[in-house]
Design a protein around this motif. Structure first.
Motif, PDB file in Angstrom:
ATOM      1  N   ILE A  25       2.445   1.045 -11.574  1.00 29.14           N
ATOM      2  CA  ILE A  25       1.080   1.174 -12.091  1.00 29.14           C
ATOM      3  C   ILE A  25       0.397  -0.186 -12.147  1.00 29.14           C
ATOM      4  N   ASP A  26       1.106  -1.195 -12.635  1.00 23.46           N
ATOM      5  CA  ASP A  26       0.516  -2.530 -12.709  1.00 23.46           C
ATOM      6  C   ASP A  26       0.122  -3.045 -11.329  1.00 23.46           C
ATOM      7  N   HIS A  27       0.954  -2.778 -10.322  1.00 30.77           N
ATOM      8  CA  HIS A  27       0.614  -3.208  -8.964  1.00 30.77           C
ATOM      9  C   HIS A  27      -0.680  -2.533  -8.491  1.00 30.77           C
ATOM     10  N   ILE A  28      -0.838  -1.246  -8.764  1.00 28.12           N
ATOM     11  CA  ILE A  28      -2.048  -0.554  -8.329  1.00 28.12           C
ATOM     12  C   ILE A  28      -3.271  -1.069  -9.085  1.00 28.12           C
ATOM     13  N   LEU A  29      -3.144  -1.261 -10.381  1.00 27.42           N
ATOM     14  CA  LEU A  29      -4.281  -1.716 -11.173  1.00 27.42           C
ATOM     15  C   LEU A  29      -4.693  -3.135 -10.804  1.00 27.42           C
ATOM     16  N   ALA A  30      -3.723  -3.970 -10.439  1.00 27.45           N
ATOM     17  CA  ALA A  30      -4.022  -5.363 -10.088  1.00 27.45           C
ATOM     18  C   ALA A  30      -4.247  -5.563  -8.598  1.00 27.45           C
ATOM     19  N   ALA A  31      -4.088  -4.489  -7.785  1.00 29.39           N
ATOM     20  CA  ALA A  31      -4.236  -4.571  -6.326  1.00 29.39           C
ATOM     21  C   ALA A  31      -3.296  -5.613  -5.744  1.00 29.39           C
ATOM     22  N   THR A  32      -2.060  -5.627  -6.226  1.00 31.21           N
ATOM     23  CA  THR A  32      -1.046  -6.532  -5.716  1.00 31.21           C
ATOM     24  C   THR A  32      -0.036  -5.752  -4.876  1.00 31.21           C
ATOM     25  N   PHE A  33       0.670  -6.470  -4.015  1.00 27.15           N
ATOM     26  CA  PHE A  33       1.624  -5.828  -3.116  1.00 27.15           C
ATOM     27  C   PHE A  33       2.888  -5.463  -3.883  1.00 27.15           C
ATOM     28  N   GLY A  34       3.425  -4.260  -3.596  1.00 26.42           N
ATOM     29  CA  GLY A  34       4.687  -3.866  -4.189  1.00 26.42           C
ATOM     30  C   GLY A  34       4.683  -2.519  -4.866  1.00 26.42           C
ATOM     31  N   ALA A  35       3.547  -1.826  -4.881  1.00 32.76           N
ATOM     32  CA  ALA A  35       3.484  -0.541  -5.583  1.00 32.76           C
ATOM     33  C   ALA A  35       4.427   0.485  -4.976  1.00 32.76           C
ATOM     34  N   SER A  36       4.448   0.604  -3.669  1.00 32.78           N
ATOM     35  CA  SER A  36       5.313   1.603  -3.035  1.00 32.78           C
ATOM     36  C   SER A  36       6.776   1.344  -3.345  1.00 32.78           C
ATOM     37  N   ASP A  37       7.183   0.087  -3.280  1.00 36.38           N
ATOM     38  CA  ASP A  37       8.575  -0.242  -3.586  1.00 36.38           C
ATOM     39  C   ASP A  37       8.908   0.079  -5.039  1.00 36.38           C
ATOM     40  N   ALA A  38       7.975  -0.205  -5.937  1.00 37.16           N
ATOM     41  CA  ALA A  38       8.228   0.046  -7.359  1.00 37.16           C
ATOM     42  C   ALA A  38       8.366   1.540  -7.640  1.00 37.16           C
ATOM     43  N   PHE A  39       7.458   2.347  -7.126  1.00 37.75           N
ATOM     44  CA  PHE A  39       7.557   3.785  -7.362  1.00 37.75           C
ATOM     45  C   PHE A  39       8.771   4.385  -6.656  1.00 37.75           C
ATOM     46  N   ALA A  40       9.112   3.855  -5.479  1.00 37.00           N
ATOM     47  CA  ALA A  40      10.328   4.319  -4.805  1.00 37.00           C
ATOM     48  C   ALA A  40      11.556   4.023  -5.651  1.00 37.00           C
ATOM     49  N   ALA A  41      11.572   2.873  -6.312  1.00 38.86           N
ATOM     50  CA  ALA A  41      12.685   2.539  -7.197  1.00 38.86           C
ATOM     51  C   ALA A  41      12.717   3.480  -8.398  1.00 38.86           C
ATOM     52  N   ALA A  42      11.543   3.875  -8.880  1.00 39.47           N
ATOM     53  CA  ALA A  42      11.479   4.784 -10.020  1.00 39.47           C
ATOM     54  C   ALA A  42      12.112   6.130  -9.696  1.00 39.47           C
ATOM     55  N   VAL A  43      11.797   6.674  -8.523  1.00 38.39           N
ATOM     56  CA  VAL A  43      12.347   7.992  -8.192  1.00 38.39           C
ATOM     57  C   VAL A  43      13.785   7.896  -7.691  1.00 38.39           C
ATOM     58  N   ALA A  44      14.178   6.731  -7.220  1.00 42.87           N
ATOM     59  CA  ALA A  44      15.592   6.538  -6.881  1.00 42.87           C
ATOM     60  C   ALA A  44      16.438   6.541  -8.152  1.00 42.87           C
ATOM     61  N   ALA A  45      15.899   5.953  -9.220  1.00 44.50           N
ATOM     62  CA  ALA A  45      16.625   5.929 -10.500  1.00 44.50           C
ATOM     63  C   ALA A  45      16.656   7.302 -11.160  1.00 44.50           C
ATOM     64  N   ASP A  46      15.586   8.095 -10.943  1.00 46.40           N
ATOM     65  CA  ASP A  46      15.521   9.448 -11.501  1.00 46.40           C
ATOM     66  C   ASP A  46      14.819  10.349 -10.500  1.00 46.40           C
ATOM     67  N   PRO A  47      15.570  10.983  -9.591  1.00 49.93           N
ATOM     68  CA  PRO A  47      14.958  11.810  -8.548  1.00 49.93           C
ATOM     69  C   PRO A  47      14.122  12.965  -9.081  1.00 49.93           C
ATOM     70  N   GLY A  48      14.341  13.346 -10.336  1.00 50.54           N
ATOM     71  CA  GLY A  48      13.575  14.442 -10.911  1.00 50.54           C
ATOM     72  C   GLY A  48      12.344  14.018 -11.671  1.00 50.54           C
ATOM     73  N   PHE A  49      11.963  12.740 -11.578  1.00 52.11           N
ATOM     74  CA  PHE A  49      10.831  12.174 -12.312  1.00 52.11           C
ATOM     75  C   PHE A  49       9.534  12.498 -11.571  1.00 52.11           C
ATOM     76  N   ALA A  50       8.869  13.563 -11.983  1.00 55.13           N
ATOM     77  CA  ALA A  50       7.711  14.070 -11.245  1.00 55.13           C
ATOM     78  C   ALA A  50       6.602  13.033 -11.122  1.00 55.13           C
ATOM     79  N   LEU A  51       6.245  12.368 -12.219  1.00 56.14           N
ATOM     80  CA  LEU A  51       5.147  11.405 -12.148  1.00 56.14           C
ATOM     81  C   LEU A  51       5.515  10.179 -11.332  1.00 56.14           C
ATOM     82  N   GLY A  52       6.803   9.888 -11.216  1.00 53.71           N
ATOM     83  CA  GLY A  52       7.214   8.824 -10.310  1.00 53.71           C
ATOM     84  C   GLY A  52       6.867   9.167  -8.870  1.00 53.71           C
TER      85      GLY A  52
END
Length: 425
Positions: A25-52
């Motif tokens: 979320i911070d990456h998207i709000l700040a328009a910085t590179f890394g949002a896709s990697d961060a959200f991918a890490a979120a769903v890798a840690a919890d594959p059932g995390f819908a908002l991730g």
């Protein structure tokens, strides 16, 4: 239940998933590179995390990976069990957005924000120049944008993200001192926020502070990843100031390194509009623009915007087609009925065609009626200066020098003493 950085509960029990989601979320709000990697890490840690998965879909939209975004949303729907009411509504908003149901999405966002103003990933859909209000084509959209961000600012207060987008809305309605205050407060809290840096550049532009703006952005952008979504557009601002200050070497260096279609990592709408506007503003300032630059941009426009419908992109596509001599594609836009401001796209497209023929009188006749409300086309004031300066140039070319000076004083007094147009003094 874990919560995000705004205190909203999340249906995940895995701290690593929550932490990565917050980073995304911070990456998207700040328009910085890394949002896709961060959200991918979120769903890798919890594959059932819908908002991730929803966050990953949003990040992939910014990456212009629409198949990836659709896949992530489908996975989010599969995981959508036992969500809170807020999370279920959040997911629905992004389903509407990905389906291209823009009017419904805007209503859903505004309804959602009324109940959950701290749900920023939803709220940001209607902020900014290219948000659903900014690109609505509605008369008075700039005031509507300000009303929306005021609502969010009242709820979020001293938050680095809302101060940056609220400052942008203030800037676009001419409240420049208030806008600059917002940007400085935002950057004091988070100096890597590219939205605040961007809108500070806009405010400096509107204040006519070109030397200060050029120095500021040259320093700030040095630490900004070139793969970030705003790198190309911030480079456009730098190039415009180089043009105004007659530094042709820096202008073309920035264009080739960060703005040209082959170099930019920005979203296609930014690549097209930034490149077209810079090339033509260079031409009317009296610089020689290599024909192959127009040809390359015409090809890019036809590839990424083959069908009319996004009016702000359409007027820039039409410019590229006209300058490249692509008459068939230009003719399509000169007759289009598609898009939120198609009634303005048509005469602007005809203007570019007349300019390419050096028929200044016809071009002026086509462009003049659009000047009353070209804000409906979208874009910021700085971006719509493409039309303001073209209008000034056409008045000069048509022998109306006195009217040109009166017009720029009335419409864009920031240029009244030093407009970057050949023959204006």
């Amino acid at each position: 239940m874990l919560a995000d950085q705004y205190g909203l509960p999340l249906t995940t029990s895995v701290p690593e998933a929550r932490d990565a989601y917050v980073s995304g979320i911070d990456h998207i709000l700040a328009a910085t590179f890394g949002a896709s990697d961060a959200f991918a890490a979120a769903v890798a840690a919890d594959p059932g995390f819908a908002l991730g998965h929803v966050g990953l879909a949003r990040a992939r939209m910014y990456d212009t990976d629409m198949p990836g975004a659709q896949k992530a949303m489908a996975t989010a729907r599969d995981c959508a069990t036992q969500l809170t009411q807020r999370e279920a509504a959040h997911l629905t908003v992004f389903e509407l957005l990905l389906q291209g149901r823009i009017s419904e999405t805007r209503r859903a966002v505004q309804d959602h924000v009324a109940d959950y103003p701290r749900d920023v990933l939803v709220a940001q859909i209607c902020t900014n120049i290219f948000g659903l209000i900014g690109m609505s084509g509605e008369p008075g959209r700039e005031s509507l944008q300000l009303a929306y961000t005021t609502q969010l600012f009242d709820a979020l207060g001293e938050d680095w993200w809302i101060m940056s987008v609220h400052g942008q809305a203030l800037c676009e309605v001419g409240q420049l001192d208030e806008a600059m205050s917002m940007m400085e407060r935002s950057l004091a809290l988070n100096n890597v926020n590219a939205n605040a840096s961007h809108f500070k550049a806009h405010t400096l532009y509107e204040q006519g502070a070109g030397e200060a703006g050029r120095a500021y952005l040259a320093d700030w952008i040095a630490d900004y990843d070139e793969r970030s979504v705003l790198h190309g557009h911030l480079s456009w601002h730098r190039a415009l100031w180089a043009l105004e200050q007659e530094d042709e070497a820096e202008l073309w260096g920035i264009y080739g390194d960060a703005i040209a279609p082959a170099a930019s990592h920005s979203m296609p709408v930014n690549v097209l509009t930034d490149a077209a506007a810079l090339l033509y503003r260079a031409e009317i300032a009296g610089l020689d623009v290599a024909p192959e630059l127009w040809s390359d941009l015409s090809d890019y426009a036809s590839r990424f915007f083959p069908n009319p419908g996004m009016s702000f992109a359409d007027i820039h596509s039409a410019l590229a087609y006209a300058m490249a001599g692509d008459g068939d594609r230009l003719a399509t836009l000169a007759e289009t009925q598609s898009g939120f401001a198609a009634d303005l796209v048509r005469p602007v497209a005809r203007t570019w065609g007349a300019i390419a023929r050096q028929d200044w009188t016809a071009a002026l006749q086509y462009l003049t009626p659009t000047m009353a409300d070209h804000a409906r086309l979208g874009g910021s004031r700085a971006q719509r200066d493409l039309l303001e300066l073209t209008y000034l140039n056409l008045l000069l070319k048509s022998g109306h020098a006195e009217e040109a000076h009166r017009t720029i004083m009335a419409r864009r007094p920031v240029f009244s003493h030093a407009a970057p147009v050949a023959g204006f003094a």
